[in-house]
Design an enzyme around this catalytic site. Structure first.
Site, PDB file in Angstrom:
ATOM      1  N   GLU A 465     -27.404 -27.632 -38.347  1.00 41.64           N
ATOM      2  CA  GLU A 465     -26.504 -28.886 -39.912  1.00 41.64           C
ATOM      3  C   GLU A 465     -25.689 -29.347 -38.792  1.00 41.64           C
ATOM      4  O   GLU A 465     -25.370 -30.228 -39.214  1.00 41.64           O
ATOM      5  CB  GLU A 465     -25.853 -27.840 -40.754  1.00 41.64           C
ATOM      6  CG  GLU A 465     -26.885 -26.684 -41.979  1.00 41.64           C
ATOM      7  CD  GLU A 465     -27.847 -28.352 -42.641  1.00 41.64           C
ATOM      8  OE1 GLU A 465     -27.729 -29.022 -42.665  1.00 41.64           O
ATOM      9  OE2 GLU A 465     -28.794 -27.486 -42.866  1.00 41.64           O
ATOM     10  N   HIS A 471     -24.901 -36.417 -36.224  1.00 44.44           N
ATOM     11  CA  HIS A 471     -26.178 -38.217 -36.996  1.00 44.44           C
ATOM     12  C   HIS A 471     -24.998 -38.348 -37.339  1.00 44.44           C
ATOM     13  O   HIS A 471     -24.930 -40.112 -37.536  1.00 44.44           O
ATOM     14  CB  HIS A 471     -27.124 -37.424 -37.798  1.00 44.44           C
ATOM     15  CG  HIS A 471     -28.199 -38.818 -37.774  1.00 44.44           C
ATOM     16  ND1 HIS A 471     -29.173 -38.168 -38.125  1.00 44.44           N
ATOM     17  CD2 HIS A 471     -28.780 -39.561 -37.284  1.00 44.44           C
ATOM     18  CE1 HIS A 471     -30.070 -39.323 -38.302  1.00 44.44           C
ATOM     19  NE2 HIS A 471     -29.808 -40.597 -37.571  1.00 44.44           N
TER      20      HIS A 471
END
Length: 674
Positions: A465, A471
């Site tokens: 995660e 990202h």
């Protein structure tokens, strides 16, 4: 009185003022935001100026900014800290939002302006990012029915509204089943359970309001119970409850909902001119076609099933040696697999777990991000939505990059699983907007005053995660529609699965895997045994995953089944699913594919991305090692900061120079010789 959801946020980092937001604020805020968005869309559609990229495509990007702000706060709360009021609001909001979406996508005047910009695109001197936004905007409108007329147009809007409501209902039923069930344990039932599990069970019992320990349907609690409990009857009882989620009869049963969802998806695809929902869904993804997905999954299925069947024989023999006759059952696998792992690798979860403290694993994930990308993390005090949540400011070279929130512990108000979301996404169209990113997990809560301990799978989930969060944090694009994780579904798991590899780096574990009581680092011998067992039981893990992915694909690749449960059984029989394994997510609790369209026909995405993540980490190993600065720079430049500006295959090829084959995945899982 003003509505805090609609006010300017003057909190630190312009965080949502969670300390002022009440559930009663959401409905009026939504109505006001929808009214504003509709007015903006009407003004765009009726604009008498000639269509341009600025007054059409960019204007559309900004048309529903307030709506997005309200919904990002609401859906974060609805998933991570639900209550009856928020569940009712979700049901009310769903048809309203679906209706708005259909109004926009089927607005003929607006689509005509988009078409005008599209048809003159070669004369507009657009940047690469602007051309990509134009392409995706037009494609989105077409795929949502902008070219339909008459009955087909109206029916698609009805189908879309109904699907939206059914997805909400499916998820709420699943949460209700997970919240309702728990199994109290007598003191004698604790025999054979390691201390960390006993402590977690006592904490769970306290949360459920009972005097003694309890096992709930939190994965971080039920999986270790199935691993360690010598009581076969209790394992069977717990496993039955876990696999029956969404299929218990009554108001929370999801089987009829799944049937209707599949039928409506098939109808939706037909209205849009596709032969199946899978063809429709996969068209914009890297895979492109159901055949390509099936080909990948079957290439992995055969060696994985062979490995699982060989393991099943070994585990059955162990069970018989214990004096238990008959077949190995699904509630037996983890128990005997844990025994076998201890025998073959001298690796005991109870020995390992004290070295995997939650706080130290968070530090490890952040330290790797610092070494790779220069990010700094500093705890900050800001308004938060639950006492469990922690907040960090993320900076690089003194520049504010993001706010990162971590919400780690299981609770009855939180849906199961783990995920990453953005309360605010990065963009530059409305200024230099930096993201607010949330990681949500469901780790077992420790007893008060005790450190939270993770399994190795939990630690991998945390790194996974965090990869999604990176990202978002490192995104550097102009348009929100292209920022962060706004990429093809079968590409979005690449950064997350790639980041898991840094948990396996010996120097990371040597520094951060320290004992909860003594503070001593993990002994080198234990570290070596842990890494040597890295591919242990991958036959089981791969089979339960691929079985679920194949069921998802076949559900959507032809006519919708009249009885999904019968069809599920047929598919598993056809592929030869080992009896003692089963699906990771059976139909009634397959939230990935039934709570929304995100992973429908797309559960394969994790494996598609894994083909790339093994190859991507190899780029570091082939260079200067796991922290090679030049490869890290290329990873950020071409993937982590680039969002959806390029097609996924082009972005990966820019990073690596080529696309990989499936062999790296099979080797990484230990399913073929390295």
């Amino acid at each position: 009185m003003t509505n805090p959801l609609l006010d300017d946020w003057t909190t630190p980092y312009e965080m949502p003022p969670f300390d002022r937001i009440e559930d009663d604020d959401f409905a009026p805020a939504l109505d006001a935001a929808l009214e504003e968005a509709r007015a903006n869309v009407a003004a765009m559609a009726g604009n008498t100026e000639a269509p341009s990229f600025a007054n059409t495509i960019e204007a559309l990007e900004r048309a529903d900014e307030t709506l997005g702000r309200v919904l990002s706060v609401f859906y974060n709360l609805a998933g991570a800290d639900s209550n009856p009021e928020r569940e009712a609001l979700s049901r009310d909001f769903s048809p309203k939002l679906s209706a708005y979406s259909s109004e926009v996508s089927m607005n003929a005047e607006l689509f005509a302006r988009i078409e005008a910009v599209w048809n003159t695109r070669e004369t507009l001197d657009l940047s690469e990012e602007q051309m990509r936004l134009l392409t995706l905007t037009r494609r989105s409108f077409v795929r949502r029915g902008a070219e339909l007329e008459g009955f087909a147009r109206d029916r698609l809007a009805e189908v879309t509204r109904r699907l939206s409501s059914l997805g909400v209902e499916f998820g709420q039923n699943l949460l209700a089943d997970e919240r309702a069930w728990f199994m109290e344990l007598a003191e004698g039932d604790l025999e054979g359970l390691p201390d960390f599990l006993v402590e977690a069970a006592r904490a769970a019992g306290k949360e459920k309001g009972v005097d003694g320990p309890a096992i709930t349907l939190s994965r971080s609690l039920i999986v270790p119970f199935l691993q360690f409990s010598p009581r076969r009857d209790l394992r069977e009882q717990a496993h039955a409850a876990w696999t029956a989620r969404g299929a218990n009869g009554g108001e929370t049963d999801n089987r009829d909902i799944a049937t209707e969802i599949l039928a409506l998806r098939e109808e939706r695809a037909g209205l849009l001119g596709y032969d199946s929902f899978a063809e429709f869904k996969l068209e914009p993804e890297m895979a492109k076609t159901p055949e390509a997905v099936r080909d990948l999954l079957m290439k992995v299925w055969e060696p994985a099933r062979a490995a699982a069947e060989a393991d099943q024989i070994r585990l059955t023999a162990m069970m018989h040696k214990d004096g238990v006759n008959g077949d190995l059952e699904p509630w037996d696998w983890r128990y005997y697999s844990e025994k076998r792992r201890e025998e073959e690798h001298d690796l005991d979860e109870a020995e390992l777990k004290p070295y995997l403290q939650l706080d130290r694993m968070i530090e490890a994930a952040m330290a790797c991000a610092h070494r790779l990308f220069g990010l700094e993390f500093r705890r900050v005090e800001v308004p938060l939505y639950h006492p469990d949540v922690r907040a960090w400011e993320v900076t690089r070279d003194g520049r504010h990059m993001a706010v990162y929130l971590g919400d780690y512990f299981a609770r009855g108000s939180k849906r199961s699983g783990a995920w990453c979301s953005a309360i605010r996404s990065q963009q530059k169209l409305a200024g230099d907007i930096r993201p607010v990113v949330v990681n949500v997990c469901n780790f077992a809560r420790p007893a008060e005053g005790r450190p939270a301990l993770l399994s190795y799978d939990d630690a991998r989930t945390l790194f996974h995660e965090f990869g999604h969060a990176l990202h978002q944090m490192l995104s550097d694009v102009t348009y929100e529609s292209l920022s962060g994780t706004s990429v093809a579904r079968d590409f979005v798991e690449l950064p997350s699965q790639l980041y898991e590899h840094w948990l396996e780096v010996p120097e990371v574990l040597s520094e951060f895997a320290t004992h909860a009581q003594t503070g001593e680092p993990m002994p080198r011998d234990l570290l070596d045994r842990l890494l040597a067992a890295n591919t242990y039981d991958t036959g089981f893990q791969t089979v339960e995953y691929v079985g679920s992915a194949l069921v998802d694909l076949e559900f959507h690749a032809g006519e919708a089944p009249e009885d999904p449960m019968e069809e599920q059984a047929r598919i598993l029989e056809d592929i030869g699913m080992p009896k003692a394994v089963g699906m990771r997510h059976a139909t009634p609790h397959f939230a990935h594919i039934f709570t929304g369209d995100g992973y429908s026909s797309g559960y394969y995405s994790y494996m598609w991305s894994e083909v790339m993540d093994a190859d991507a980490f190899a780029a570091f190993e082939e260079a200067g090692g796991p922290f090679d600065p030049e490869i890290a720079r290329k990873l950020e430049a071409h993937i982590l900061s680039a969002g959806g500006v390029k097609e996924a295959e082009e972005a990966y090829t820019d990073f690596r120079g080529r696309m990989p084959g499936v062999e790296a995945l099979l080797k990484g899982r230990g399913l073929i010789d390295a």
